[in-house]
Every structure is written in structure tokens, then in C-alpha cells.
Scaffold this motif. Structure first.
Motif, PDB file in Angstrom:
ATOM      1  N   ALA A 279       0.809  -1.214   0.000  1.00 56.52           N
ATOM      2  CA  ALA A 279       0.000   0.000   0.000  1.00 56.52           C
ATOM      3  C   ALA A 279       0.844   1.265   0.000  1.00 56.52           C
ATOM      4  CB  ALA A 279      -0.916  -0.002   1.224  1.00 56.52           C
ATOM      5  N   LYS A 280       2.130   1.143   0.237  1.00 54.62           N
ATOM      6  CA  LYS A 280       2.977   2.319   0.459  1.00 54.62           C
ATOM      7  C   LYS A 280       2.943   3.337  -0.676  1.00 54.62           C
ATOM      8  CE  LYS A 280       7.633   3.767   1.766  1.00 54.62           C
ATOM      9  NZ  LYS A 280       9.019   3.336   2.117  1.00 54.62           N
ATOM     10  N   PRO A 281       3.068   2.958  -1.968  1.00 53.16           N
ATOM     11  CA  PRO A 281       3.049   3.975  -3.031  1.00 53.16           C
ATOM     12  C   PRO A 281       1.757   4.789  -3.064  1.00 53.16           C
ATOM     13  CG  PRO A 281       3.927   1.912  -3.864  1.00 53.16           C
ATOM     14  CD  PRO A 281       3.368   1.618  -2.510  1.00 53.16           C
ATOM     15  N   LEU A 282       0.612   4.129  -2.838  1.00 56.06           N
ATOM     16  CA  LEU A 282      -0.651   4.859  -2.826  1.00 56.06           C
ATOM     17  C   LEU A 282      -0.715   5.807  -1.630  1.00 56.06           C
ATOM     18  CD1 LEU A 282      -3.627   2.515  -3.849  1.00 56.06           C
ATOM     19  CD2 LEU A 282      -2.910   4.645  -4.907  1.00 56.06           C
ATOM     20  N   ILE A 283      -0.281   5.333  -0.489  1.00 55.83           N
ATOM     21  CA  ILE A 283      -0.304   6.172   0.712  1.00 55.83           C
ATOM     22  C   ILE A 283       0.574   7.406   0.522  1.00 55.83           C
ATOM     23  CG2 ILE A 283       0.405   6.259   3.139  1.00 55.83           C
ATOM     24  CD1 ILE A 283      -0.528   3.307   3.332  1.00 55.83           C
ATOM     25  N   GLU A 284       1.746   7.222  -0.065  1.00 58.53           N
ATOM     26  CA  GLU A 284       2.635   8.358  -0.305  1.00 58.53           C
ATOM     27  C   GLU A 284       1.995   9.354  -1.282  1.00 58.53           C
ATOM     28  OE1 GLU A 284       5.466   9.090   1.320  1.00 58.53           O
ATOM     29  OE2 GLU A 284       4.863   7.354   2.541  1.00 58.53           O
ATOM     30  N   ALA A 285       1.267   8.845  -2.260  1.00 57.30           N
ATOM     31  CA  ALA A 285       0.575   9.726  -3.208  1.00 57.30           C
ATOM     32  C   ALA A 285      -0.519  10.524  -2.503  1.00 57.30           C
ATOM     33  CB  ALA A 285      -0.016   8.907  -4.350  1.00 57.30           C
ATOM     34  N   TYR A 286      -1.280   9.863  -1.643  1.00 62.22           N
ATOM     35  CA  TYR A 286      -2.301  10.576  -0.870  1.00 62.22           C
ATOM     36  C   TYR A 286      -1.655  11.686  -0.042  1.00 62.22           C
ATOM     37  CZ  TYR A 286      -5.468   6.592  -1.806  1.00 62.22           C
ATOM     38  OH  TYR A 286      -6.243   5.624  -2.395  1.00 62.22           O
ATOM     39  N   LYS A 287      -0.532  11.392   0.568  1.00 61.74           N
ATOM     40  CA  LYS A 287       0.158  12.392   1.402  1.00 61.74           C
ATOM     41  C   LYS A 287       0.558  13.614   0.574  1.00 61.74           C
ATOM     42  CE  LYS A 287       2.118   9.232   4.879  1.00 61.74           C
ATOM     43  NZ  LYS A 287       3.377   8.645   5.405  1.00 61.74           N
ATOM     44  N   LYS A 288       1.009  13.391  -0.653  1.00 61.53           N
ATOM     45  CA  LYS A 288       1.389  14.512  -1.519  1.00 61.53           C
ATOM     46  C   LYS A 288       0.183  15.383  -1.826  1.00 61.53           C
ATOM     47  CE  LYS A 288       5.290  12.203  -3.812  1.00 61.53           C
ATOM     48  NZ  LYS A 288       5.795  11.649  -5.103  1.00 61.53           N
ATOM     49  N   MET A 289      -0.964  14.749  -2.141  1.00 63.43           N
ATOM     50  CA  MET A 289      -2.170  15.522  -2.444  1.00 63.43           C
ATOM     51  C   MET A 289      -2.648  16.285  -1.208  1.00 63.43           C
ATOM     52  SD  MET A 289      -4.372  13.163  -5.102  1.00 63.43           S
ATOM     53  CE  MET A 289      -4.075  11.534  -4.392  1.00 63.43           C
TER      54      MET A 289
END
Length: 384
Positions: A279-289
């Protein structure tokens, strides 16, 4: 009801609220594998909130060549491509009746001297001369667009010259109105679940349409405009069917006029395509948004990802990643609020599956009842 004005309204009193520009409709754009030329395009879009001085925005962001819009008109739909009598009015751009856009450009029109009502079916007609092998637009409109025989028929209210149809929107990507400063917009960022997959043509039954219906019961000064920035097949991390969510976040969300709240409901395609191992890549993307939204002082709400067991690409490994993502959305406190769409739509006896009443039939996309349930899962206090 739309009111036509013969002249500009009188100046507002000095202490009156002059209002501000708020988006009342949008469609996220992409490069379409479509060719157009020497014909008039007639599109029907439905407003969310009402207001004065309606403007439209035309985009050639994904174009390969310059586009000339020779004449553009705006009216009200009677039925099909037919317009209500005496509602069709010319649209100008910096006082000119035509406008040319180079690749990568977009342009707002001048205000059209009209007052528009909420949930009004507005018709934009535009004549595009020449041949265009590549078009900027929205692929799955779930709405009928009418295309004419050769020539400029934008001015006419009759439908007889519009002999072809499409289910795409072309060049038009925003409509905005001037309304009270207390009225702002909420942008729904997502994939096919937001774009409206599963609904009948011209039904206007996206979950954002249902949310607009809910908001219409609120006092006018407290309403929000609901803008749909979904793209069917879209992914958060990778460009493919449409630009990635991350790459289009600023253009399709942060730059919307009057935006105050963002609903992030996307990521299931990243998981279902099988490229993620955690799940890490999606979570990092959410954090950027989240970081970008907070920098603009916007509220950002996170929607949990809905079940898809039974869909052709489902595996236990992908289900585990979905659960990891949802656990983070629910427990991290990163979003300003959590919208638990998963809990609302899952089968209580088989939580990796959609409840049957909410399943369109492929175990991923939603029925009308499912899209309505998404809209009614959102507490209005979170967006007003």
C-alpha cells in the motif's frame, strides 16, 4: 429558470456582496482518439449551483495543432439537440466572436448576460473549421453530444442539421458563475466510480449528481457546487487512461474557481491492475495531495476504497493491499475527514464484496443504488 437580460444589471450598492467566480460544472480532460472537422459540436451539461454572468472555458491542453472556435453559442435544451426558443446567445472571448487556441492553451469566455438556475441543462454549440486529428476532451461523458453536417450551425436552435451523435465532450472543460462569496465548490477526484460508469445515457445519476440533489435542499447562501473530476480507468500513480491523478491534481482540482473541499476517492485501479506489492506507493501519493491541498488552505476528505471481489482481476493479494490502504485512510488522521464508502457499500456477510443491491453486475462498478449510497454517505457538514 434561466432569465435573459437585455442589458447589464445595475451597479450593486457599495456594501453589497459583489460575489465571486465558482465552478458549476467540470469535466477532466484527456487526449481523445477522435478526429473532428468543419462541423458544429453541440454539448449538453448540467449546472450544479446557479448564479450570474455564466462563463465557459475551452481547452486545447492535449491538442497537437491549433484549434479555431469560429462561433460559440450558449442556450437551453428543449429536447435532444433542439434548443428552447430564443435562448441561444453568442459567447465572446475578450470581446471577439472567435478564438484560436494553440496546443496547451485554455481560455475563459466573457460573462454571458444571463442568470442561470441550479441543475439547469445548458447547451454549448461551437463551430470548428478545418480538420483536427487529435482532440482535447472527456471520453466517457455518459451524455449525448450532437455533431452536425458540415458547416456552422451553432446559431440555429433547431436540431435538423445535427445528424450524428457521440458520448464524448469536446474542448469544453469548465462552466462557472458569479455567486455569493459564501458559496464554494467541492471537487470529487476519482475514476470510473466517480465518472459515472454503470448509469444509463443522459441519466445524470453519477454520485456527484445525487450529492448535488442533496445540497439543493440547503439554503442558497450555504450551498456548495459539486464538481466531478473523475476519469474512467484512471490511476493515481500511472498515466494510462487519462493523466495520472497525481499529475492532474493541480489542473483539475486546485485551479477550480471557488474550490474549498476535495474528495479523494481513487486508487482501486492501481490495485486491481496488479502492479502494487504494498500500500505504500498509494499512501505516499495521498500524502502529496494532502500537502498540496493544505498549502492552498483547502479541506481534503479521503474515501475508503470499495470492494471488488468477484471482479475479473481480484486476487487475495490485491485484497490485502486494499485493506492496508483503507486501514491507513481510517486511522492515520491524515485527511480532514474519512468517508467510509467501503463500510457503506460492502456486503456485511462477505466484506470483500459489494452488497448485491449496490453492484452494477461486474462486482466493481456501482448500481444506481450504489452511487446514491456514496452520495448519502457523505455528511453534509463536512462539505458545507
Amino acid at each position: 429558470m434561466l432569465v435573459l437580460a437585455a442589458c447589464l444589471a445595475p451597479a450593486l450598492p457599495a456594501r453589497a456582496d459583489p460575489g465571486h467566480l465558482v465552478g458549476t460544472w467540470t469535466a477532466a480532460s484527456d487526449r481523445l482518439p477522435t478526429a473532428l472537422g468543419d462541423q458544429t459540436i453541440r454539448m449538453v451539461v448540467r449546472t450544479s449551483v446557479g448564479g450570474n454572468g455564466l462563463r465557459i472555458r475551452l481547452s486545447n491542453v492535449f491538442g497537437a495543432t491549433s484549434v479555431t472556435f469560429q462561433s460559440v453559442y450558449l442556450g437551453l435544451q428543449a429536447y435532444g439537440a433542439e434548443l428552447q426558443h430564443k435562448t441561444n446567445r453568442p459567447v465572446t472571448f475578450n470581446g471577439r466572436k472567435s478564438v484560436k487556441l494553440r496546443p496547451g492553451q485554455a481560455v475563459w469566455s466573457d460573462p454571458v448576460v444571463k442568470r442561470i438556475s441550479p441543475r439547469q441543462d445548458v447547451v454549448v454549440s461551437m463551430y470548428v473549421p478545418g480538420y483536427l486529428p487529435q482532440v482535447t476532451g472527456h471520453d466517457r461523458a455518459y451524455a449525448t453530444t450532437f455533431l452536425s453536417d458540415p458547416g456552422d450551425h451553432a446559431r440555429q436552435e433547431a436540431s435538423d442539421m445535427f445528424t450524428y451523435t457521440s458520448t464524448q465532450w469536446y474542448f469544453l472543460d469548465r462552466v462557472a458563475v458569479t455567486t455569493a462569496r459564501t458559496v464554494r465548490s467541492v471537487v470529487a477526484l476519482g475514476d470510473s466510480l466517480t465518472d459515472g460508469a454503470g448509469q444509463e445515457l443522459d441519466a445524470n445519476r453519477r454520485w456527484t449528481d445525487y450529492l448535488t440533489h442533496r445540497v439543493s435542499a440547503v439554503a442558497a447562501a450555504k450551498r456548495v457546487s459539486v464538481l466531478n473530476a473523475g476519469i474512467s480507468g484512471n490511476r493515481v500513480l500511472r498515466t494510462g487512461v487519462g493523466p495520472s491523478v497525481l499529475s492532474r491534481f493541480r489542473r483539475d482540482v486546485l485551479s477550480q474557481p471557488g474550490v474549498r473541499t476535495v474528495v479523494v476517492f481513487c486508487g482501486i485501479n492501481d490495485i486491481s491492475k496488479g502492479e502494487l506489492t504494498s500500500a505504500k506507493p498509494l499512501i505516499e501519493a495521498y500524502k502529496k495531495m494532502i500537502k498540496e491541498a493544505r498549502a492552498r488552505k483547502l479541506r481534503i476528505l479521503g474515501g475508503t476504497l470499495t470492494p471488488f471481489a468477484g471482479y475479473q482481476s481480484w486476487t487475495p493479494e490485491r485484497e490485502a493491499i486494499r485493506q492496508q490502504v483503507n486501514r491507513w485512510i481510517r486511522t492515520s488522521g491524515a485527511f480532514d475527514a474519512v468517508l467510509d464508502f467501503d463500510k457503506a457499500l460492502r456486503d456485511p456477510h462477505a466484506p470483500d464484496q459489494l452488497r448485491a443491491a449496490y453492484d452494477h453486475g461486474d462486482h466493481l462498478h456501482l448500481s444506481d443504488a450504489g452511487r446514491r449510497k456514496v452520495a448519502y454517505t457523505i455528511p453534509l457538514k463536512r462539505i458545507l
